[in-house]
Design a protein around this motif. Structure first.
Motif, short mmCIF file in Angstrom:
data_model
loop_
_atom_site.label_atom_id
_atom_site.label_comp_id
_atom_site.label_asym_id
_atom_site.label_seq_id
_atom_site.Cartn_x
_atom_site.Cartn_y
_atom_site.Cartn_z
N ILE A 1 0.85 -1.19 0.00
CA ILE A 1 0.00 0.00 0.00
C ILE A 1 0.89 1.24 0.00
O ILE A 1 1.76 1.37 0.88
CB ILE A 1 -0.93 0.02 1.23
N PRO A 2 0.72 2.19 -0.94
CA PRO A 2 1.52 3.42 -0.93
C PRO A 2 1.14 4.30 0.25
O PRO A 2 -0.04 4.43 0.59
CB PRO A 2 1.17 4.07 -2.27
N GLN A 3 2.14 4.92 0.86
CA GLN A 3 1.92 5.81 2.00
C GLN A 3 2.26 7.26 1.70
O GLN A 3 2.10 8.12 2.55
CB GLN A 3 2.76 5.34 3.19
N GLY A 4 2.75 7.53 0.50
CA GLY A 4 3.15 8.88 0.14
C GLY A 4 4.62 9.13 0.45
O GLY A 4 5.23 8.42 1.27
N ASP A 5 5.21 10.09 -0.23
CA ASP A 5 6.62 10.46 -0.04
C ASP A 5 7.55 9.28 -0.30
O ASP A 5 8.62 9.17 0.31
CB ASP A 5 6.86 11.00 1.37
N GLY A 6 7.16 8.39 -1.20
CA GLY A 6 8.01 7.27 -1.56
C GLY A 6 7.99 6.10 -0.58
O GLY A 6 8.72 5.13 -0.77
N ARG A 7 7.18 6.18 0.46
CA ARG A 7 7.09 5.10 1.44
C ARG A 7 6.00 4.11 1.04
O ARG A 7 4.98 4.49 0.46
CB ARG A 7 6.80 5.65 2.84
N TRP A 8 6.24 2.83 1.38
CA TRP A 8 5.27 1.78 1.09
C TRP A 8 5.07 0.92 2.33
O TRP A 8 6.01 0.66 3.09
CB TRP A 8 5.75 0.90 -0.06
#
Length: 208
Positions: A145-152
């Protein structure tokens, strides 16, 4: 763990595999047309040069279905990594060094432990395998799941199997790991049940 050593399907929120499948189908159809034209040209050239009949086997056109199977296999095995980088999806496969803490009864200090985690990932399948001195565990389902700012965020359930002689019951568990941009570090929490009721934290560092 011997009972669950195979990779399994996983979902990626925001990523449509059906759309990619259509692109692969279009590419396969184009390649089939190219091979058909090349086969016809070679057949004419072989006839003109007076080559023996066995030389015409190269002119047999590949079917669209066979070409799609080859293209799909190559994409799933290798090319998906280039595609994932292009659209910003994570490639988290490889070996990770894990430092964990288990929390049990209140008032007791946490139990610290280390492990090696191997994530085997392709376009369609994944497997998260953890090995400690006492047990091994392997994922049975997973989602990214993508979390934004390149974090997953990697969410997965697992089955744990103790090694011979260890006083640990086989159990099930669930884990959520947040991967930093660049996919070099991750941290998160896990919970166990059905044989062992514990919770804890894990910090992962990607191996060289």
């Amino acid at each position: 763990m011997r009972g669950n050593v195979l990779e399994h399907e996983y979902s990626v929120v925001g990523h449509s595999r059906s759309s990619i499948g259509r692109y692969l189908s279009i590419l396969s159809a184009c390649l089939a047309s190219v091979f058909s034209v090349m086969g016809a040209l070679w057949l004419q050239l072989a006839t003109y040069l007076g080559l023996p009949p066995w030389a015409n086997f190269v002119a047999i056109p590949l079917s669209g279905g066979l070409i799609y199977a080859i293209v799909h296999w190559i994409f799933n095995k290798w090319c998906w990594k280039l595609f994932f980088r292009f659209v910003g999806l994570p490639d988290i496969g490889g070996k990770w060094q894990c430092v964990g803490q288990s929390f049990r009864d209140e008032g007791r200090p946490p139990h610290e432990w280390t492990a090696e985690i191997t994530i085997t990932q392709s376009w369609e399948k994944i497997r998260v395998y953890l090995r400690t001195d006492q047990s091994t565990s392997s994922s049975v389902s997973a989602a990214l799941i993508p979390q934004g700012d390149g974090r997953w965020l990697l969410m997965y359930s697992f089955r744990n199997q103790p090694r011979a002689g260890e006083q640990i019951n086989p159990h099930l568990g669930y884990c959520e790991m947040s991967f930093e941009a660049g996919y070099k570090k991750a941290d998160g929490d896990y919970f166990t049940a059905l044989g062992r009721a514990t919770c804890g934290r894990m910090t992962l560092t990607r191996g060289v």
